[in-house]
Design an enzyme around this catalytic site. Structure first.
Site, PDB file in Angstrom:
ATOM      1  N   ASP A 128      -2.636 -15.631 -21.064  1.00 34.99           N
ATOM      2  CA  ASP A 128      -3.479 -15.257 -19.935  1.00 34.99           C
ATOM      3  C   ASP A 128      -3.858 -13.793 -20.117  1.00 34.99           C
ATOM      4  O   ASP A 128      -3.459 -13.164 -21.093  1.00 34.99           O
ATOM      5  CB  ASP A 128      -2.747 -15.493 -18.600  1.00 34.99           C
ATOM      6  CG  ASP A 128      -1.376 -14.833 -18.580  1.00 34.99           C
ATOM      7  OD1 ASP A 128      -1.159 -13.865 -19.336  1.00 34.99           O
ATOM      8  OD2 ASP A 128      -0.506 -15.288 -17.822  1.00 34.99           O
ATOM      9  N   TYR A 344      10.697 -23.072 -16.460  1.00 35.02           N
ATOM     10  CA  TYR A 344      10.199 -21.755 -16.050  1.00 35.02           C
ATOM     11  C   TYR A 344       9.531 -21.831 -14.664  1.00 35.02           C
ATOM     12  O   TYR A 344       8.621 -22.636 -14.465  1.00 35.02           O
ATOM     13  CB  TYR A 344       9.200 -21.275 -17.102  1.00 35.02           C
ATOM     14  CG  TYR A 344       8.765 -19.866 -16.913  1.00 35.02           C
ATOM     15  CD1 TYR A 344       9.643 -18.822 -17.151  1.00 35.02           C
ATOM     16  CD2 TYR A 344       7.474 -19.565 -16.484  1.00 35.02           C
ATOM     17  CE1 TYR A 344       9.243 -17.516 -16.974  1.00 35.02           C
ATOM     18  CE2 TYR A 344       7.072 -18.263 -16.304  1.00 35.02           C
ATOM     19  CZ  TYR A 344       7.961 -17.239 -16.552  1.00 35.02           C
ATOM     20  OH  TYR A 344       7.580 -15.951 -16.369  1.00 35.02           O
ATOM     21  N   CYS A 813     -13.556  21.689  29.055  1.00 39.82           N
ATOM     22  CA  CYS A 813     -14.668  22.587  28.739  1.00 39.82           C
ATOM     23  C   CYS A 813     -15.008  23.531  29.883  1.00 39.82           C
ATOM     24  O   CYS A 813     -15.822  24.429  29.722  1.00 39.82           O
ATOM     25  CB  CYS A 813     -15.899  21.768  28.359  1.00 39.82           C
ATOM     26  SG  CYS A 813     -16.630  20.918  29.759  1.00 39.82           S
ATOM     27  N   CYS A 835     -15.817  14.594  33.571  1.00 40.74           N
ATOM     28  CA  CYS A 835     -16.580  15.818  33.325  1.00 40.74           C
ATOM     29  C   CYS A 835     -18.081  15.551  33.351  1.00 40.74           C
ATOM     30  O   CYS A 835     -18.554  14.540  32.823  1.00 40.74           O
ATOM     31  CB  CYS A 835     -16.172  16.430  31.985  1.00 40.74           C
ATOM     32  SG  CYS A 835     -16.975  18.001  31.699  1.00 40.74           S
TER      33      CYS A 835
END
Length: 917
Positions: A128, A344, A813, A835
């Site tokens: 592979d 395997y 602010c 605000c």
DNA sequence: GCAAGGTC
């Protein structure tokens, strides 16, 4: 290829793993004069087998050894290895090198020693792409030790005699393109993985209280092109469940009892969501309830045994049948393999080669106390139970499907899991060489007032493979006999309701299925990616072995999702896979794919970093902000001024601290604390490309400074191109006059500044710094009193409905904040201040102000003049602009705009989405 | 201390 007869040559053969070296040597040495000898190499696992063999009339003395997977690793040059040694963005261009790591040096030395006496090398790596890459790694090492090597590649598709003999007689050349494709993958994985991992770890680790970890300082928030899409599957399903809205539906059910039993008929419309419609049809049926049989269909049905066993199927089935994790399954399977009981265990192959001697394998199992009798029946031609297995269409060309290789009725040292996995492998093997189960199925359809209903009955005629494959069953129910045209009155005819249900959380088998389908990981690594999610605290597995994301996992995915990136989706991997394929077949060149992909990813990384606010916002939904001075990543980024002369390892970069002051610090912090403080009067600073000609070691890049006019003596210029290397007198003088932003000299510098009205000086003092809020960083209150905390945890969501008359100065602010009334489901009628400024999105619930209002008002008044433009520079700009979406305030006091990812509503976020239930 | 891929 080979010369004829004569002189014996020595051939070094190398396999990918010891087992293959042994197996191939065994096959090739069979019937050879002298047989096979074994000796040790330097590595204790990788033996060397010796035997004689003839390749195309060339007598050969064969030496057969192995590696253990990849021989080399890819890493960044030493200079970039430490996390703070560079900007993570640099990792897209940093030099990388391949080298043999410490634990593989023994194998390397064996190869070097053996190849010196050889004329040929034959590479027996797996067939592979990874195998081809390992072949070139082996070649790299061997060629350095022996420049005159004759190089060959053996291609084989199974470890069976005929294949092996054939492949050694038809040796080919190794395929550089296959190997190139792997080089591409390795480099991309490394660069993306390392850059994103460092980035998100340094950004988030210190910034939040990660309550799941005992010591979150050591935690790594990794990113990887496989682990993240895996997490993505888990999160996506979780969101799908949360977004599910149960919906009521209606269905008509009919049963009929007779002497022979009961038949349950299902409405062929399934179900209707419209109640009126359901009731109307039901009433029609009730008025004319006589059922007429319109169809009777009898057929034979087969239930096929599974395909031969591949790794993924083994993992899925062990999870389903025994609730074993894929990681544990692989661990046990590996042990069974090492001891010779099964083949395997890492294979994609799900069909047996025609040459495989399946009957002998079955024969081995005949003595088993439980399934031995079944094995005997299988081999008995009279039984008719045998069937050649059907293949599933996958073949990795290197390994057969997982099957038993040695009989065992159970070993004393085996754990319960060993018994289970071995049993699964054997039963699965016996099942796939068996006949399918056979059933007789009867389908009856009836008509009631024009509506169709159907019932199904099944009788199992032959269980066949189901006799041995106890993990599967085939439900069957007997129904009475009906004939075409027959009429009867139903025993029950009811209108029933039900509700739709969300899909279940992903099981391990589901997750493996998603990964397999999307090409995430390989059969050998999928379980690793799943385990990684658990190890990294990204996901948990419940007692039902189903996965759900942790807060951390969800926050990370949400963060990237909010950025609009699909980094958590499988597409990136799919694209890479596609490019790798193109490289391996030669339609694209390695360098060009690497360049394009890395360029794209670098841009993406850079962009993600610009949008890091999204990650921070997402994290803030789930975690408390940490009081630790962090945001390591935020501070770590800056332009490089010079190499650090103290640690000699990292770069020194120009940074602006949260209080607005500038400094040049070593990226090796906290290991290296080298720092150059700059005058407190600097308003702007940027690194230029000019280098200093006198300071060493160079290069030392000069910095373009801009000073605040009112804070420096009149005879100094506002603009100054300066050097921090020590040669710049003007800079030194200004430090003496104005002081610096460092904590150590802030008091003295405050005195020396001689301009007590300067806004920056008010915030710079140490004592003031200690009294500033850890959340919004404003002075005048502490974090436990912070007004922005009202909205932390995303519980405060508001939509304004009326203009109020009351106002307070904005804490952010200074502009007026108007009192309004919320109109959301959770907070209807609750008052809040928001605000008025177009630039600012400050917001606070009125009832969270309590007694702190006056103090806040004072604070705002006193700091509003001081914050000026500089205060706004700290990250407010990017999300501060008003949008058509409703805006909120995050834990940091920064406004957030966005919309709910579940329902898309801009009025709230997903954590409070009503659909979330 | 980062990735994913081999395998022991």
């Amino acid at each position: 290829m080979a010369g004829g007869g004569g002189r014996v040559i020595r051939v070094l053969n190398v396999a990918e793993k010891p087992s293959v070296a042994k197996a191939v040597s065994g096959i090739l040495s069979k019937n050879q004069p002298g047989g096979m000898r074994v000796r040790d190499g330097r590595s204790r696992y990788n033996k060397i087998f010796e035997f004689n063999y003839t390749i195309r009339n060339q007598p050969c003395q064969m030496l057969f050894t192995s590696v253990t997977g990849h021989l080399m690793e890819l890493e960044f040059d030493e200079r970039y290895r430490k996390w703070h040694s560079c900007d993570p963005l640099d990792l897209y261009n940093a030099p990388v090198r391949k080298f043999v790591p410490e634990d593989k040096l023994d194998i390397k030395r064996t190869l070097e020693a053996e190849v010196r006496s050889c004329q040929w090398i034959v590479l027996w790596l797996d067939c592979d792409r990874e195998g081809e890459n390992i072949a070139f790694e082996v070649l790299d090492v061997c060629r350095q030790a022996n420049h005159n090597l004759n190089v060959w590649r053996a291609r084989f598709s199974a470890l069976i005699d005929r294949e092996i003999h054939q492949s050694v007689q038809t040796l080919v050349q190794p395929n550089q393109l296959f190997s190139d494709a792997v080089d591409v993958r390795q480099e991309i994985d490394l660069r993306i993985g390392a850059s994103f991992t460092r980035f998100q770890t340094m950004l988030l680790r210190g910034a939040f209280v990660l309550d799941f970890a005992t010591d979150d300082r050591n935690i790594v928030l990794s990113y990887g092109p496989c682990q993240f899409p895996t997490l993505g599957f888990v999160v996506e399903r979780y969101w799908e469940i949360q977004a599910h809205e149960p919906e009521e539906f209606w269905t008509i059910n009919c049963t009929h009892n007779s002497d022979e039993g009961t038949a349950t008929f299902n409405w062929m419309r399934g179900h209707l969501f419209d109640y009126t419609c359901g009731v109307t049809i039901y009433e029609m049926c009730i008025q004319e309830p006589i059922a007429t049989v319109t169809k009777v269909k009898q057929q034979e049905k087969l239930k096929y045994p599974p395909h031969p066993l591949s790794t993924i199927e083994l993992e899925k089935r062990a999870s389903r049948y025994f609730r074993m994790s894929s990681e544990q399954t692989m661990k046990v399977a590996e042990d069974l393999y090492q001891n010779g009981f099964i083949s395997y265990p890492r294979t994609e192959t799900d069909s047996f080669s025609e040459k495989t001697d399946l009957r002998t394998m079955v024969q081995e199992q005949e003595g088993h106390p439980v399934w031995g009798i079944y094995a005997q029946r299988l081999l008995d031609p009279q039984s008719g139970l045998w069937r050649n297995p059907s293949g599933g269409g996958h073949d990795d060309k290197a390994h057969p499907p997982i099957h038993p290789t040695k009989f065992s009725a159970g070993e004393t040292r085996w754990s319960q899991d060993h018994h289970r996995v071995y049993e699964l492998v054997v039963r699965h093997f016996l099942a796939c060489v068996s006949q399918p189960a056979v059933g007789a199925e009867t389908i009856v359809e009836i008509d009631i007032a024009g509506e169709s209903f159907s019932a199904c009955g099944r009788v199992i005629l032959a269980k066949n493979y189901l006799d041995v494959y106890r993990f599967e069953s085939w439900g069957g129910s007997v129904i009475p006999t009906y004939s075409f045209g027959q009429q009867f009155t139903p025993t029950t005819l009811t209108l029933d309701s039900g509700v739709t249900r969300p899909p279940p959380l992903l099981s391990e088998a589901d997750l493996l299925g998603c990964m397999d389908k999307a090409g995430i990981g390989t059969d050998a690594t999928m379980h690793d990616h799943i385990k990684k999610l658990l190890d990294r605290f990204y996901a948990i597995k419940d007692s039902n072995t189903r996965f759900s994301p942790t807060k951390l996992g969800e926050a990370l995915v949400m963060g990237y999702d909010d950025m609009g990136y699909e980094l958590w989706k499988p597409y990136l991997r799919a694209m890479m896979e596609c490019d790798m394929k193109a490289v391996s077949i030669g339609t694209k060149r390695k360098v060009e794919v690497l360049e394009t992909c890395l360029q794209q990813m670098k841009a993406c990384f850079s962009d993600a970093r610009t949008n890091k606010g999204k990650l921070l916002e997402a994290m803030a939904i789930f975690f408390e902000r940490s009081n630790r001075s962090s945001g390591g990543e935020q501070q770590a980024v800056g332009d490089v001024v010079r190499r650090c002369g103290l640690c000699l390892e990292s770069d020194m970069v120009l940074r602006q601290k949260p209080d607005g002051n500038f400094m040049v610090g070593c990226l090796g912090y906290p290991q290296c604390r080298n720092v150059v403080w700059l005058p407190g009067s600097v308003s702007e600073a940027s690194v230029t490309e000019n280098t200093c000609t006198s300071c060493s070691p160079g290069p030392v890049f000069k910095i373009q400074f801009k000073f605040r006019r009112l804070e420096i003596p009149p005879n100094y210029s506002v603009q100054h191109l300066g050097c921090i290397g020590g040669c710049d007198d003007i800079l030194r003088q200004l430090v003496e006059i104005c002081g610096t932003g460092s904590r150590n000299n802030s008091n003295t510098s405050g005195r020396g500044r001689g301009n007590p009205t300067a806004s920056s000086s008010a915030q710079r003092g140490n004592s003031r710094a200690q009294s500033s809020c850890a959340y919004c960083r404003q002075t005048g209150h502490l974090s436990n009193d912070c007004p922005s905390q009202a909205s932390r945890g995303r519980t405060a969501r508001a939509q304004e409905v009326d203009n109020g008359e009351s106002s307070i100065p904005c804490n952010s602010c200074g502009a007026p904040c108007i009192l309004r009334t919320a109109n959301t489901a959770n907070n209807r009628g609750r008052k809040f201040f928001s605000c008025q400024s177009q630039e600012c999105n400050f917001f606070v619930w009125e009832d969270n102000l309590n007694g702190g209002r006056a103090e806040r008002a004072n604070t705002s008044a006193s700091t509003s003049s001081g914050r000026g433009g500089r205060g706004r520079g700290r990250g407010r700009g990017q999300s501060g602009a008003h949008s058509s979406n409703v805006s909120f305030v995050s834990a940091t006091g920064e406004p957030i705009t966005g919309r709910c990812f579940i329902c898309g509503d801009p009025g709230h976020f997903a954590n409070v989405c009503p659909r979330r239930g």
